[in-house]
Design a protein around this motif. Structure first.
Motif, mmCIF file in Angstrom:
data_model
loop_
_atom_site.group_PDB
_atom_site.id
_atom_site.type_symbol
_atom_site.label_atom_id
_atom_site.label_comp_id
_atom_site.label_asym_id
_atom_site.label_seq_id
_atom_site.Cartn_x
_atom_site.Cartn_y
_atom_site.Cartn_z
ATOM 1 N N LYS A 153 0.820 -1.213 0.000
ATOM 2 C CA LYS A 153 0.000 0.000 0.000
ATOM 3 C C LYS A 153 0.854 1.264 0.000
ATOM 4 O O LYS A 153 0.388 2.338 -0.409
ATOM 5 C CB LYS A 153 -0.951 -0.006 1.198
ATOM 6 C CG LYS A 153 -0.240 0.071 2.525
ATOM 7 C CD LYS A 153 -1.203 -0.086 3.691
ATOM 8 C CE LYS A 153 -0.449 -0.004 5.018
ATOM 9 N NZ LYS A 153 -1.233 -0.457 6.145
ATOM 10 N N SER A 162 3.234 1.832 -1.949
ATOM 11 C CA SER A 162 3.505 2.168 -3.349
ATOM 12 C C SER A 162 2.449 3.112 -3.912
ATOM 13 O O SER A 162 2.686 3.786 -4.912
ATOM 14 C CB SER A 162 3.570 0.902 -4.203
ATOM 15 O OG SER A 162 2.295 0.287 -4.294
ATOM 16 N N GLY A 163 1.297 3.151 -3.284
ATOM 17 C CA GLY A 163 0.213 4.008 -3.750
ATOM 18 C C GLY A 163 0.250 5.409 -3.188
ATOM 19 O O GLY A 163 -0.621 6.224 -3.485
ATOM 20 N N LYS A 164 1.265 5.698 -2.377
ATOM 21 C CA LYS A 164 1.465 7.055 -1.864
ATOM 22 C C LYS A 164 2.389 7.813 -2.809
ATOM 23 O O LYS A 164 3.203 7.196 -3.495
ATOM 24 C CB LYS A 164 2.100 7.009 -0.470
ATOM 25 C CG LYS A 164 1.286 6.276 0.577
ATOM 26 C CD LYS A 164 2.053 6.177 1.885
ATOM 27 C CE LYS A 164 1.266 5.408 2.924
ATOM 28 N NZ LYS A 164 2.027 5.255 4.196
ATOM 29 N N LEU A 201 0.039 9.608 -9.542
ATOM 30 C CA LEU A 201 0.158 9.722 -8.092
ATOM 31 C C LEU A 201 1.116 10.836 -7.686
ATOM 32 O O LEU A 201 1.379 11.022 -6.498
ATOM 33 C CB LEU A 201 0.643 8.391 -7.503
ATOM 34 C CG LEU A 201 -0.262 7.182 -7.742
ATOM 35 C CD1 LEU A 201 0.347 5.933 -7.120
ATOM 36 C CD2 LEU A 201 -1.654 7.421 -7.190
ATOM 37 N N GLY A 246 -0.808 4.726 -10.583
ATOM 38 C CA GLY A 246 -1.452 3.770 -9.700
ATOM 39 C C GLY A 246 -2.760 3.259 -10.249
ATOM 40 O O GLY A 246 -3.288 3.760 -11.251
ATOM 41 N N ARG A 247 -3.270 2.259 -9.564
ATOM 42 C CA ARG A 247 -4.542 1.647 -9.937
ATOM 43 C C ARG A 247 -5.146 1.025 -8.670
ATOM 44 O O ARG A 247 -4.414 0.445 -7.861
ATOM 45 C CB ARG A 247 -4.312 0.591 -11.009
ATOM 46 C CG ARG A 247 -5.549 -0.022 -11.614
ATOM 47 C CD ARG A 247 -5.156 -1.041 -12.673
ATOM 48 N NE ARG A 247 -4.755 -0.415 -13.928
ATOM 49 C CZ ARG A 247 -3.912 -0.963 -14.798
ATOM 50 N NH1 ARG A 247 -3.351 -2.132 -14.535
ATOM 51 N NH2 ARG A 247 -3.617 -0.341 -15.925
ATOM 52 N N ILE A 248 -6.446 1.160 -8.511
ATOM 53 C CA ILE A 248 -7.111 0.577 -7.350
ATOM 54 C C ILE A 248 -7.340 -0.912 -7.577
ATOM 55 O O ILE A 248 -7.853 -1.324 -8.623
ATOM 56 C CB ILE A 248 -8.450 1.288 -7.071
ATOM 57 C CG1 ILE A 248 -8.182 2.737 -6.620
ATOM 58 C CG2 ILE A 248 -9.252 0.547 -6.000
ATOM 59 C CD1 ILE A 248 -9.432 3.569 -6.434
ATOM 60 N N MET A 307 -5.338 1.664 -3.397
ATOM 61 C CA MET A 307 -4.542 2.147 -4.511
ATOM 62 C C MET A 307 -3.108 1.642 -4.361
ATOM 63 O O MET A 307 -2.486 1.809 -3.323
ATOM 64 C CB MET A 307 -4.536 3.677 -4.542
ATOM 65 C CG MET A 307 -3.631 4.300 -5.598
ATOM 66 S SD MET A 307 -4.277 4.124 -7.284
ATOM 67 C CE MET A 307 -5.513 5.452 -7.278
ATOM 68 N N TYR A 308 -2.596 0.993 -5.408
ATOM 69 C CA TYR A 308 -1.206 0.564 -5.451
ATOM 70 C C TYR A 308 -0.517 1.290 -6.599
ATOM 71 O O TYR A 308 -1.162 1.657 -7.589
ATOM 72 C CB TYR A 308 -1.106 -0.947 -5.653
ATOM 73 C CG TYR A 308 -1.654 -1.748 -4.501
ATOM 74 C CD1 TYR A 308 -0.840 -2.103 -3.426
ATOM 75 C CD2 TYR A 308 -2.993 -2.144 -4.473
ATOM 76 C CE1 TYR A 308 -1.339 -2.831 -2.363
ATOM 77 C CE2 TYR A 308 -3.504 -2.875 -3.418
ATOM 78 C CZ TYR A 308 -2.677 -3.218 -2.353
ATOM 79 O OH TYR A 308 -3.179 -3.939 -1.297
ATOM 80 N N GLY A 309 0.798 1.485 -6.479
ATOM 81 C CA GLY A 309 1.510 2.262 -7.483
ATOM 82 C C GLY A 309 2.691 1.536 -8.087
ATOM 83 O O GLY A 309 3.128 0.483 -7.605
#
Length: 230
Positions: free
Chosen positions: A64, A66-68, A159, A209-211, A218-220
């Protein structure tokens, strides 16, 4: 400061090390490794190659995280562990005197199709944008428009807090890290720099990213390529 010719030679040398070491460390990540452990391993491998300094701190973002937005303002390598099925961003900017390199790679761990697809689409986005930048783009705005259009087509979300998809790479005075580098000395692939020419070294590195429909998180991912115009 080095001459343009000497600078490019030194950048290519340093960048080659950064690419090889960063990619090697990323591809050897295993479930149970912590972000901090991966960062220390990358730092060690760069030191072995003679690179002790960094323009920007090493960034490791797993799961998680990675989604920041990819910035130490939001997250630095922590004790968080890599899971059996996961995604990990590895980003480094090793520095030698006036020259700094920059390389980022994202790897999927395990057999999760969602993470594999996110890695693949992020790499495809960068590869297509690089080809366009090398062969067709006239301005920074051209690169930005192409990348953001492809991002939308691939159903990826930017992101980056500045909404840019890359930045310039350039010489700095010895010891001048990112904190000491004036913002006006930098160039970003963004709306703000639309009219700027493509000059010197420009890094294409959209963090996207994509949920995940499985958990709503959300991951990135972030891959990278460098355009050279001299």
């Amino acid at each position: 400061m080095l001459s343009c010719t000497d600078y490019l030679k030194e950048f290519e040398r340093l960048q080659g090390i950064a690419m090889a070491v960063t990619s090697s460390v990323a591809k050897n990540i295993q479930p149970g490794n912590s972000e901090l452990e991966i960062a220390h391993q990358l730092e060690h491998e760069l030191r072995v190659k003679g690179l002790h300094d960094h323009w920007y701190p090493i960034l490791i973002c797993a799961g998680k995280n990675s989604g920041k937005p990819l910035s130490r303002r939001f997250h630095l390598p922590s004790a968080d562990l890599v899971c059996e099925n996961d995604i990990v961003i590895v980003d480094s900017t090793p520095m030698k005197e006036t020259v700094w390199g920059n390389w980022s790679i994202t790897v999927s761990i395990g057999n999760d199709v969602f993470f594999q697809d996110l890695c693949r689409d992020s790499l495809s986005l960068v590869s297509e944008t690089l080809s366009f930048a090398q062969n067709e783009a006239k301005t920074i705005g051209d690169i930005f428009d192409f990348c953001t259009a492809r991002m939308a087509a691939l159903e990826l979300t930017s992101l980056d807090p500045r909404d840019d998809v890359g930045h310039s790479i350039f010489q700095v005075p010895i010891g001048q890290t990112v904190d000491l580098t004036p913002l006006e000395d930098r160039l970003f692939i963004s709306e703000e720099y639309r009219q700027s020419a493509i000059a010197g070294l420009v890094s294409i590195e959209p963090q996207v990213g994509r949920i995940n429909p499985k958990d709503g998180i959300m991951y990135g991912a972030k891959h990278q390529a460098v355009v050279q115009r001299v």
